[in-house]
Design an enzyme around this catalytic site. Structure first.
Site, PDB file in Angstrom:
ATOM      1  N   ASN A  11      33.175 117.548  81.614  1.00  0.00           N
ATOM      2  CA  ASN A  11      31.920 117.254  80.918  1.00  0.00           C
ATOM      3  C   ASN A  11      31.755 115.743  80.921  1.00  0.00           C
ATOM      4  O   ASN A  11      32.450 115.031  80.190  1.00  0.00           O
ATOM      5  CB  ASN A  11      31.970 117.799  79.489  1.00  0.00           C
ATOM      6  N   LYS A  18      35.122 113.993  79.708  1.00  0.00           N
ATOM      7  CA  LYS A  18      35.936 114.917  78.921  1.00  0.00           C
ATOM      8  C   LYS A  18      36.462 115.983  79.870  1.00  0.00           C
ATOM      9  O   LYS A  18      35.702 116.515  80.686  1.00  0.00           O
ATOM     10  CB  LYS A  18      35.093 115.556  77.818  1.00  0.00           C
ATOM     11  N   ARG A  92      29.909 121.080  83.113  1.00  0.00           N
ATOM     12  CA  ARG A  92      28.838 121.303  82.146  1.00  0.00           C
ATOM     13  C   ARG A  92      27.651 120.407  82.516  1.00  0.00           C
ATOM     14  O   ARG A  92      27.791 119.197  82.674  1.00  0.00           O
ATOM     15  CB  ARG A  92      29.331 120.962  80.739  1.00  0.00           C
ATOM     16  N   HIS A 181      22.314 123.886  74.432  1.00  0.00           N
ATOM     17  CA  HIS A 181      23.501 124.567  73.857  1.00  0.00           C
ATOM     18  C   HIS A 181      23.619 126.008  74.337  1.00  0.00           C
ATOM     19  O   HIS A 181      24.252 126.836  73.675  1.00  0.00           O
ATOM     20  CB  HIS A 181      23.459 124.560  72.317  1.00  0.00           C
ATOM     21  N   HIS A 209      24.087 126.902  66.343  1.00  0.00           N
ATOM     22  CA  HIS A 209      25.018 125.866  66.813  1.00  0.00           C
ATOM     23  C   HIS A 209      24.663 124.579  66.086  1.00  0.00           C
ATOM     24  O   HIS A 209      23.651 123.938  66.397  1.00  0.00           O
ATOM     25  CB  HIS A 209      24.884 125.686  68.330  1.00  0.00           C
ATOM     26  N   LEU A 210      25.477 124.219  65.107  1.00  0.00           N
ATOM     27  CA  LEU A 210      25.132 123.126  64.195  1.00  0.00           C
ATOM     28  C   LEU A 210      26.161 122.008  64.307  1.00  0.00           C
ATOM     29  O   LEU A 210      27.282 122.121  63.821  1.00  0.00           O
ATOM     30  CB  LEU A 210      25.089 123.649  62.758  1.00  0.00           C
ATOM     31  N   GLY A 213      24.029 117.405  67.400  1.00  0.00           N
ATOM     32  CA  GLY A 213      22.846 118.074  67.905  1.00  0.00           C
ATOM     33  C   GLY A 213      22.905 119.502  67.390  1.00  0.00           C
ATOM     34  O   GLY A 213      23.990 120.067  67.263  1.00  0.00           O
ATOM     35  N   ARG A 242      18.433 112.717  64.895  1.00  0.00           N
ATOM     36  CA  ARG A 242      17.163 113.141  65.489  1.00  0.00           C
ATOM     37  C   ARG A 242      16.270 113.783  64.441  1.00  0.00           C
ATOM     38  O   ARG A 242      16.739 114.464  63.543  1.00  0.00           O
ATOM     39  CB  ARG A 242      17.414 114.138  66.630  1.00  0.00           C
ATOM     40  N   ARG A 285      30.041 115.045  56.731  1.00  0.00           N
ATOM     41  CA  ARG A 285      31.159 115.012  55.782  1.00  0.00           C
ATOM     42  C   ARG A 285      30.891 114.104  54.582  1.00  0.00           C
ATOM     43  O   ARG A 285      31.031 114.554  53.435  1.00  0.00           O
ATOM     44  CB  ARG A 285      32.449 114.633  56.512  1.00  0.00           C
ATOM     45  N   GLY A 331      30.236 121.783  64.835  1.00  0.00           N
ATOM     46  CA  GLY A 331      30.996 120.984  63.873  1.00  0.00           C
ATOM     47  C   GLY A 331      30.594 121.200  62.429  1.00  0.00           C
ATOM     48  O   GLY A 331      31.444 121.325  61.540  1.00  0.00           O
ATOM     49  N   ILE A 332      29.288 121.251  62.158  1.00  0.00           N
ATOM     50  CA  ILE A 332      28.798 121.493  60.793  1.00  0.00           C
ATOM     51  C   ILE A 332      28.938 122.963  60.436  1.00  0.00           C
ATOM     52  O   ILE A 332      29.419 123.323  59.360  1.00  0.00           O
ATOM     53  CB  ILE A 332      27.337 121.033  60.659  1.00  0.00           C
ATOM     54  N   GLU A 390      32.765 126.477  74.415  1.00  0.00           N
ATOM     55  CA  GLU A 390      31.977 126.320  75.630  1.00  0.00           C
ATOM     56  C   GLU A 390      32.863 126.130  76.852  1.00  0.00           C
ATOM     57  O   GLU A 390      32.537 126.589  77.955  1.00  0.00           O
ATOM     58  CB  GLU A 390      31.028 125.129  75.469  1.00  0.00           C
TER      59      GLU A 390
END
Length: 403
Positions: A11, A18, A92, A181, A209-210, A213, A242, A285, A331-332, A390
């Site tokens: 990626n 990555k 990706r 996503h 998907h939170l 982005g 965003r 966080r 992540g969230i 993913e």
């Protein structure tokens, strides 16, 4: 030859690579890492084998090709069986336009089409092309496969993907809803179907998907019917920096008050979202900490994020009719139990969602929760938290092209 088979997953960002080497059968990660600050004197590559300690090395001013060259010569060559196990490479790709609805073997036509849709992902697609060229040079004897974030959304009907603007702008410029996503939304759909004991083709789910982005997807019988991101990843939910959906006239208004289009683009993409609302951070966080302490701006940021999310979820009952489950990820979605609770509370009365608050508070990916049901038995719609993967989807897609 190695007695096991793996896929290399890559990626590429504009200044980063990555990477991971994964067993496509069971998802075991043999090695994972990141080369970052590429092109700069402080460029560095870090990696770890399995769950081992992270290692790090400087690669000053290295480009993408040199970073992958370091991966081969310095990280993998001392482990020849692992290097020999790689039978395919999956890349990706953020945007494939209307060209691709499936993972695709890389050739000159694919590269040319990725170049054509650069205007829709100007920060991502050029970097992905650099990664493809570098990886093909470092691994010339294996198939290279591209997996598009937009591909899963190509099943949307016209009423979902068309904008109400003159047709010429769609036909000549490709202006429409593409989503993002998609690899994550596809993985989550497959996982929910497994949890429910249903075939994917019989599963209706709303996937969330939170992360920095964020997007929501309405999946009917395993296929995407609608999604929150639009022409670009700016549309839809409130995100880290965003705006998400906003009245287009705000652009004209700001330009009338002295801002240039480029400045508005910068404001909407990098200065808005959770960062603007909380005044604290683009990271959820510290916003959660401020929310718990009663900080007014953090409460506003959290409530706005959840309100927008709940509205999208509620609206997706229109294309789906019946919903088997809602899944939180990213992540969230995986680590902020407060956001899950607030969102589900907003949907409780109308849609019969009853969260198991004790399980929800413990269902955190950072604490090792591997995914599962977080709603009570009486909940009319089941709610799951499932960590996305993913990389595994990309690895499995890549090895399908091995002959």
């Amino acid at each position: 030859m190695a007695n096991f088979k793996t896929a290399l997953v890559i990626n590429c960002g504009s200044t980063s690579v990555k990477f991971a080497i994964i067993d496509p059968k069971d998802g075991h990660v043999f090695v994972s890492g990141l080369a970052e600050a590429l092109g700069l004197p402080e460029a560095v590559i870090s990696w770890r084998f399995g769950d081992g300690d992270k290692e790090k090395a400087p690669i000053p001013k290295a480009d993408h090709s040199e970073a992958l060259d370091y991966l081969v010569k310095n990280i993998l060559k001392p482990h020849p069986e692992l290097l020999e196990s790689i039978i395919a490479c999956g890349h990706r790709i953020v945007h494939g336009g209307e060209y691709y609805s499936e993972p695709t073997l890389v050739d000159d036509t694919v590269v040319a089409n990725i170049e054509k849709v650069i205007p829709f992902a100007p920060l991502h697609n050029p970097a992905h092309l650099l990664g493809i060229r570098a990886a093909r040079q470092s691994f010339p004897d294996i198939p290279h496969v591209v997996v598009f974030d937009t591909a899963f959304h190509q099943t949307m009907p016209p009423e979902a993907y068309r904008f109400a603007i003159p047709e010429e702008y769609y036909k000549e410029l490709g202006i429409r809803r593409y989503g993002a996503h998609g690899t994550s939304h596809m993985y989550l759909t497959q996982q929910v179907a497994e949890y429910l004991g249903k075939d994917v083709s019989e599963t209706n789910v709303i996937t969330c998907h939170l992360g920095g982005g964020a997007s929501v997807c309405a999946v009917k019988n395993g296929k995407c019917m609608d999604t929150s991101m639009g022409l670009t990843p700016l549309d839809g939910l409130v995100m880290a920096t965003r705006t998400g959906s906003i009245d287009p006239s705000v652009v004209f208004f700001l330009c009338d008050h002295g801002k240039t289009p480029e400045e508005v683009k910068e404001i909407f993409n990098k200065q808005s979202g959770l960062l603007a609302l909380s005044g604290v951070s683009s990271d959820m966080r510290p916003i959660c900490e401020g929310y718990e302490k009663g900080d007014g701006k953090c409460i506003l940021a959290m409530d706005t994020f959840c309100y927008r999310l709940a509205k999208f979820i509620a609206s997706y009952y229109v294309p789906l009719g019946h919903v088997d489950a809602i899944v939180f990820s990213g992540g969230i979605g995986e680590n902020c139990w407060e956001a899950r609770k607030i969102t589900c509370e907003m949907l409780k009365e109308s849609f019969g969602i009853v969260l198991d608050e004790e399980i929800n508070e413990k269902a955190l990916a950072r604490l090792g929760f591997e995914g599962g049901l977080i709603s009570k038995p009486e909940s009319r719609v089941k709610v799951f938290m499932i960590p996305t993967n993913e990389e595994l989807v990309i690895a499995r897609s890549a090895v399908k092209f091995v002959k």
